[in-house]
Design a protein around this motif. Structure first.
Motif, PDB file in Angstrom:
ATOM      1  N   GLN A   1      -1.343 -10.220  -6.667  1.00 44.15           N
ATOM      2  CA  GLN A   1      -0.234  -9.303  -6.399  1.00 44.15           C
ATOM      3  C   GLN A   1       0.082  -8.376  -7.574  1.00 44.15           C
ATOM      4  O   GLN A   1       0.443  -7.213  -7.375  1.00 44.15           O
TER       5      GLN A   1
ATOM      6  N   ASP B   1      -2.189  -5.474  -7.235  1.00 48.30           N
ATOM      7  CA  ASP B   1      -1.946  -4.736  -5.998  1.00 48.30           C
ATOM      8  C   ASP B   1      -0.684  -3.873  -6.117  1.00 48.30           C
ATOM      9  O   ASP B   1      -0.615  -2.770  -5.576  1.00 48.30           O
ATOM     10  N   LEU B   2       0.324  -4.382  -6.816  1.00 46.13           N
ATOM     11  CA  LEU B   2       1.591  -3.669  -6.925  1.00 46.13           C
ATOM     12  C   LEU B   2       1.585  -2.592  -8.008  1.00 46.13           C
ATOM     13  O   LEU B   2       2.205  -1.537  -7.849  1.00 46.13           O
TER      14      LEU B   2
ATOM     15  N   THR C   1      -9.535  -2.865  -1.957  1.00 49.42           N
ATOM     16  CA  THR C   1      -8.715  -1.996  -1.112  1.00 49.42           C
ATOM     17  C   THR C   1      -7.262  -2.197  -1.488  1.00 49.42           C
ATOM     18  O   THR C   1      -6.753  -3.326  -1.438  1.00 49.42           O
ATOM     19  N   LEU C   2      -6.597  -1.151  -1.859  1.00 48.41           N
ATOM     20  CA  LEU C   2      -5.225  -1.238  -2.344  1.00 48.41           C
ATOM     21  C   LEU C   2      -4.273  -1.656  -1.217  1.00 48.41           C
ATOM     22  O   LEU C   2      -4.231  -1.039  -0.152  1.00 48.41           O
ATOM     23  N   GLY C   3      -3.528  -2.733  -1.462  1.00 44.41           N
ATOM     24  CA  GLY C   3      -2.538  -3.203  -0.490  1.00 44.41           C
ATOM     25  C   GLY C   3      -3.058  -4.201   0.520  1.00 44.41           C
ATOM     26  O   GLY C   3      -2.291  -4.696   1.338  1.00 44.41           O
ATOM     27  N   ASP C   4      -4.355  -4.533   0.458  1.00 44.70           N
ATOM     28  CA  ASP C   4      -4.921  -5.476   1.431  1.00 44.70           C
ATOM     29  C   ASP C   4      -4.867  -6.926   0.955  1.00 44.70           C
ATOM     30  O   ASP C   4      -5.295  -7.831   1.672  1.00 44.70           O
TER      31      ASP C   4
ATOM     32  N   GLN D   1      -0.880   0.884  -7.759  1.00 42.48           N
ATOM     33  CA  GLN D   1      -0.308   1.956  -6.942  1.00 42.48           C
ATOM     34  C   GLN D   1       0.527   2.925  -7.775  1.00 42.48           C
ATOM     35  O   GLN D   1       0.758   4.061  -7.368  1.00 42.48           O
TER      36      GLN D   1
ATOM     37  N   GLN E   1      -3.255   5.843  -2.900  1.00 40.08           N
ATOM     38  CA  GLN E   1      -2.394   5.463  -1.786  1.00 40.08           C
ATOM     39  C   GLN E   1      -2.821   4.104  -1.229  1.00 40.08           C
ATOM     40  O   GLN E   1      -3.989   3.720  -1.309  1.00 40.08           O
ATOM     41  N   LYS E   2      -1.853   3.426  -0.670  1.00 41.67           N
ATOM     42  CA  LYS E   2      -2.135   2.146  -0.051  1.00 41.67           C
ATOM     43  C   LYS E   2      -3.167   2.323   1.063  1.00 41.67           C
ATOM     44  O   LYS E   2      -3.068   3.234   1.878  1.00 41.67           O
ATOM     45  N   GLY E   3      -4.171   1.451   1.083  1.00 41.66           N
ATOM     46  CA  GLY E   3      -5.236   1.550   2.075  1.00 41.66           C
ATOM     47  C   GLY E   3      -6.484   2.216   1.529  1.00 41.66           C
ATOM     48  O   GLY E   3      -7.547   2.142   2.149  1.00 41.66           O
ATOM     49  N   GLN E   4      -6.379   2.868   0.360  1.00 38.24           N
ATOM     50  CA  GLN E   4      -7.552   3.485  -0.239  1.00 38.24           C
ATOM     51  C   GLN E   4      -8.370   2.442  -0.998  1.00 38.24           C
ATOM     52  O   GLN E   4      -7.849   1.421  -1.452  1.00 38.24           O
TER      53      GLN E   4
END
Length: 411
Positions: A143, A146-147, A135-138, A150, A107-110
């Motif tokens: 990119q 990061d994308l 950290t995923l999404g930070d 997930q 999940q985003k934020g993990q």
């Protein structure tokens, strides 16, 4: 501001977070300079697009055939098996080895950890990074990662092809070495995903290191010209420094956190200036000065923001205060001289405009005096004519009476 100051900032940053690997280019953002001058080698830009040349197709053909019924895409499968992540064809993902199921996706934020292998389109190896944490999404990584991470399952191995837009862009990268506008191909294996630590329970040294890491990532975004991403990274770093703590923290550690916080605010103001977000930049400068009222960089940037908003008087006051704190700073001298001249020209133009609107006072006075004199002359002339007319009428009347008396006497 000056090159010496930039060097000092780099060393200061190193001291504040010894456990974090420092980016040599990060010091540019901590300088009092406006970040306009960056050396070519100091700019990390998005690397040229690297398309996957099909790497990994033959690695697990047998396994992929066995899992063909359970997975939507197979490692050696045709083009149709690629997942078009954004629907534009610029970011694609293909499963090489399936993972533990959709419920295991991070999940985003993990905080995640991956094995990463990066190659150019022609298969040239760029770098390998086993056990890469982020950290995923930070925005800690490019990119493309990061994308797509997930969308990966725990234990999954995937092949990712990304356009330069989602990697290192038109400028490429110095470290890792990636040419401009290059498409990249990634082999990714998702190793683990854990919840982010509770900031309130995080030991101060770890909190300082984490905030410094986010700030340095913001510096990288800034140097690449990704100012919106830079603001995002600085905002995350600020949240870390401003979080409350349930563990003991020493005065020295408090000062270190404040130092990171002020650096983030200064660099955020610089990014917001690049985005023409003047009100936001002014707010960042004010916040920095609330922490450190004599922070020269915050005063300098605040002066620049106010000048761009046309508030020359206030801008000059800020720059004079900064110059008083650092009299030898040539950058502040130059900016202050430019503003004083511009302010003087503006005031001169305003005075000329007011004169034009109100007219020439001397001319008005002369005109008024002339008008008054003319009116007096006309009044005097009119009075003279009245007396002459009255005297003539009286003489005629007397003459008429005398003539009547003479005629009467004769009769």
């Amino acid at each position: 501001m000056t090159e010496k100051e930039e060097t000092m900032d780099a060393s200061d940053s190193h001291d504040s977070a010894p456990s974090v690997k420092k980016n040599a280019r990060a010091s540019l953002l901590d300088s009092g300079e406006d970040f306009e001058v960056l050396d070519e080698e100091d700019i990390d830009d998005e690397p040229p697009p690297l398309e996957d040349a099909g790497g990994g197709k033959g690695e697990n053909t047998d396994e992929s055939e066995k899992k063909n019924a359970d997975t939507d895409s197979d490692p050696p499968g045709p083009v149709e098996e690629w997942l078009d992540v954004l629907g534009s064809g610029q970011l694609k993902k293909k499963v090489l080895e399936s993972g533990e199921g959709r419920d295991s996706r991070p999940q985003k934020g993990q905080n995640v950890k991956i094995n990463l292998k990066t190659c150019l389109k022609d298969g040239t190896l760029v770098e390998e990074q086993p056990g890469l944490p982020f950290t995923l999404g930070d925005g800690d990584v490019i990119q493309a990662l990061d994308l797509t991470v997930q969308l990966m399952e725990m234990g999954e191995k995937a092949l990712i092809q990304a356009d330069a837009k989602y990697t290192y862009g038109a400028r490429g990268s110095v470290e890792p070495e990636v040419p401009p506008n290059a498409e990249l191909s990634f082999e990714v294996e998702l190793l683990e995903a854990t919840d982010a630590p509770d900031l309130e329970l995080l030991p101060p040294p770890e909190k300082i290191a984490l905030a410094s890491n986010k700030r340095e990532r913001g510096n990288v975004h800034y140097q690449r010209g990704d100012y919106a991403f830079a603001v995002n990274s600085y905002s995350i770093a600020l949240q870390i420094t401003e979080s409350s703590s349930k563990v003991d923290i020493s005065p020295e550690e408090e000062n270190e956190l404040m130092d990171v916080r002020v650096k983030c605010l200064n660099n955020m103001a610089a990014s917001q200036l690049k985005l023409d977000h003047y009100d936001a930049a002014l707010k960042s400068c004010v916040s920095a000065l609330e922490q450190q009222p004599d922070n020269i960089k915050a005063l300098f940037r605040m002066g620049k923001v106010l000048a761009l908003q046309g508030e020359y008087t206030e801008a000059i006051q800020c720059l004079r205060k900064a110059l008083k704190l650092e009299p030898s700073n040539k950058t502040i001298h130059a900016e202050l001289s430019k503003l004083v001249k511009k302010n003087s020209e503006q005031r001169g133009a305003e005075q000329a405009m007011y004169k034009k609107m109100l007219g020439n006072p001397a001319s008005c006075s002369s005109s008024s005096s002339s008008s008054s004199s003319s009116q007096k002359h006309r009044a005097k002339s009119s009075w003279g004519l009245s007396w002459k007319w009255l005297f003539g009428a009286t003489a005629v009347a007397i003459g008429g009476v005398a003539l009547s008396v003479v005629i009467a006497a004769r009769n």
